[in-house]
Enzyme design. Sequence first.
Site, PDB file in Angstrom:
ATOM      1  N   LEU A  41      -6.146  -1.053 -41.360  1.00  0.00           N
ATOM      2  CA  LEU A  41      -7.521  -1.467 -41.640  1.00  0.00           C
ATOM      3  C   LEU A  41      -7.659  -2.127 -43.009  1.00  0.00           C
ATOM      4  CD1 LEU A  41      -9.621   1.581 -40.354  1.00  0.00           C
ATOM      5  CD2 LEU A  41      -9.168  -0.591 -39.214  1.00  0.00           C
ATOM      6  N   GLY A  44      -5.699  -0.506 -50.752  1.00  0.00           N
ATOM      7  CA  GLY A  44      -6.295  -0.472 -52.087  1.00  0.00           C
ATOM      8  C   GLY A  44      -5.302   0.134 -53.041  1.00  0.00           C
ATOM      9  N   PHE A  46      -4.982   3.123 -53.944  1.00  0.00           N
ATOM     10  CA  PHE A  46      -4.486   4.450 -53.565  1.00  0.00           C
ATOM     11  C   PHE A  46      -3.465   4.371 -52.447  1.00  0.00           C
ATOM     12  CE2 PHE A  46      -7.992   3.680 -50.673  1.00  0.00           C
ATOM     13  CZ  PHE A  46      -7.472   4.078 -49.465  1.00  0.00           C
ATOM     14  N   THR A  49      -5.027   2.257 -45.313  1.00  0.00           N
ATOM     15  CA  THR A  49      -5.964   2.867 -44.371  1.00  0.00           C
ATOM     16  C   THR A  49      -5.643   2.355 -42.975  1.00  0.00           C
ATOM     17  OG1 THR A  49      -7.684   2.937 -46.065  1.00  0.00           O
ATOM     18  CG2 THR A  49      -8.386   3.243 -43.800  1.00  0.00           C
ATOM     19  N   LYS A  65      -6.196   7.824 -44.026  1.00  0.00           N
ATOM     20  CA  LYS A  65      -5.909   7.269 -45.347  1.00  0.00           C
ATOM     21  C   LYS A  65      -4.569   7.833 -45.810  1.00  0.00           C
ATOM     22  CE  LYS A  65     -10.491   6.158 -47.066  1.00  0.00           C
ATOM     23  NZ  LYS A  65     -11.409   6.227 -48.234  1.00  0.00           N
ATOM     24  N   ASP A 163     -19.236   4.460 -56.686  1.00  0.00           N
ATOM     25  CA  ASP A 163     -18.789   3.128 -56.248  1.00  0.00           C
ATOM     26  C   ASP A 163     -19.642   2.616 -55.092  1.00  0.00           C
ATOM     27  OD1 ASP A 163     -17.254   0.866 -56.520  1.00  0.00           O
ATOM     28  OD2 ASP A 163     -15.600   1.591 -55.284  1.00  0.00           O
TER      29      ASP A 163
END
Length: 670
Positions: A41, A44, A46, A49, A65, A163
């Site tokens: 998906l 980022g 981290f 996803t 995630k 955020d």
Amino acid sequence: MKCCLNPDCSHPQNHDTTKFCLECGTPLILLRNRYQPIKPLGSGGFGQTYLAEDLDKLHELCVIKQFAPQVVGTAAIAKATELFEEEAKRLQQLGDRPQIPTLFAYFEQDRRLYLVQQYIAGETLLQELASQGKFSELKIKELLVNLLEILQFIHQHRVIHRDIKPANIIRRTPPKLAALGEVTQQESPSPPRTTADLVLIDFGISKQSTGTSQTELGTSLGTVGYAPQEQIQMGKANAASDLYSLGATCFHLLTGVSPSRLWQAEGDRWVDNWQQHLPTPLSGKLTKVINKLLQFDPEQRYQSAAIALADLTGNRVSSNKHKVKIKEICLLGIIPIILLLITQSYGYFKYKLAPLNQLFIITFIQNTTRQQGEFLVSACTGEQPCDRWVSSLAMSQNSDFLANGDADTKIKIWDLKTKQLRRSFNGDNFPIEALAVTPDGRMVAGAAHNGKLKIWDVTAGQLKREMGGRNYPFNTLTFSPDGQTLVGANTDNAIEIWNWQTGKLVRTLKDHTDLINSVVISPDGQTLISGSADNSIKLWDFKTGELKTTLVGHSEGIKSLAITPDGKTLVSGSSDRTIKLWDLAAGEMRKTLVGHSGAIDSLAISADEKTLASGSSDNTIKLWNLETGAIETTLLGHNRTVSFLSVTSNGKTLVSGSQDGQIKMWHFSN
């Protein structure tokens, strides 16, 4: 399809029959023997996803995630790990709510961390802006009402998102329109929108940690342009910071102009001239609300979502205006329908809702000839947002008065016999997070969101003592049975024991690893009991502070505790939707009660120890036979989580407080 979980794989999708990735050779595995990744998906700082199927739930879609931070350095990776774990904790803490993705699992496999959460079918507001164009004023008002309600909820749970932006808000596609496997979907004819249409995602803020690498504008402190200067520059974030981000989000959707681009050109001062970018002027009310959301100085912004919601909806009106609205509702025939629904829901006992005039929201009595008698029905029925919420509630031991804290940042004392306001005390312009009343009913203690503890003489109306104030808000308070000691649990996961008469901190207890949601003291004053989001209950020697034992049995965090008047049985309510009964002397669990479809946020036990009341995030109150564990009836009437419960000393009245902004008094008899 199967998806390779190697974050460096350039072509991760493979056919169903493939066992090893055709691109990189990585084994195509099931996570926890049930979650099958099927499609990437996004990525980022981290990690990655993925869209996945839960094979234990008939291939229901979910989101995985994977933690694989794009940072260098031990400290940076440690921080990224902490933030990734924090996202799981926040989702668990917030429980099941339509506007927030539900956490399904958090685990480690093959030396990688994974978080599994609810899949939300729909498109982000950033995608919606690109496909449908700039938002109209009406559309922005609807969005604000929905998102302010969501923020009100998460801020009450002491969670700051940090955020908020169009890319982190999804408009849910109705299930019947959502195609299997689709991540986005173009606008289709749909039923009328509800609050649950908008879902706030990405509670991890783990896109980038401090370290040697740099990424685009997303950072561990938020997204520049959307996040205020105190958050970006100093790392400070509170409710007002989220509200600034909401204002920036509305600006972007109204104008099509990215606040991030304006920030690059003008810095934080772009907010001074935000109106010049509008394609057409807004109404005065909406302009005023957005302007206050976007104030550069955090002190000049809205300090709570409830206050912003009140300004937007105009719910702060005089009693006369409310009476006009109530009359209109009655003429439309809505009240009789509500009454009919409520009365049909009551079973074993006969209940009636007693009048409680002008408590948080203007109320009135609708007379009815039904057997249940009179019902209090609020003008704030849940269809419209309230500008107040019940942030804290406490009843005197003799049931003489009720104390509450709300968005007014004051403590109000209500006479339960006359239903009139006796007094109000100033809470330092911060919402009152927790309340407690001394056993003799002479003193009331309040904990403000700024971490201060204040104690007032209820009769004299005087402030007797002020303590604390170390920036860790208290989320629960209780007095010892002798009334000499005040105990509070703060957001530093610590229990503080105070001699309130001297203002001295006697002892600090720290052993929990997550938020402590409830503390109670045994009737003999010997044992202090704490329940935490770390899934454990701890029993402490109240006099020495020694940890006596830890009770483990819930699979998710403890939300509420209650103890029987004889001190023999402890009752715990959890986010795992169960209630457990514990034998305190033996330290053993005796019984598990199942019946709620949401977290158990509040508990109360009748003086005769026969009835247990439980309030839940499923918006219901259930009454249980404490001896048999059977549900005797379910009370309907609240429209949000039932956060507070208390039974009067005579055992005839149950008082409930809810995040819907209402307090209800339930009278019952055999």
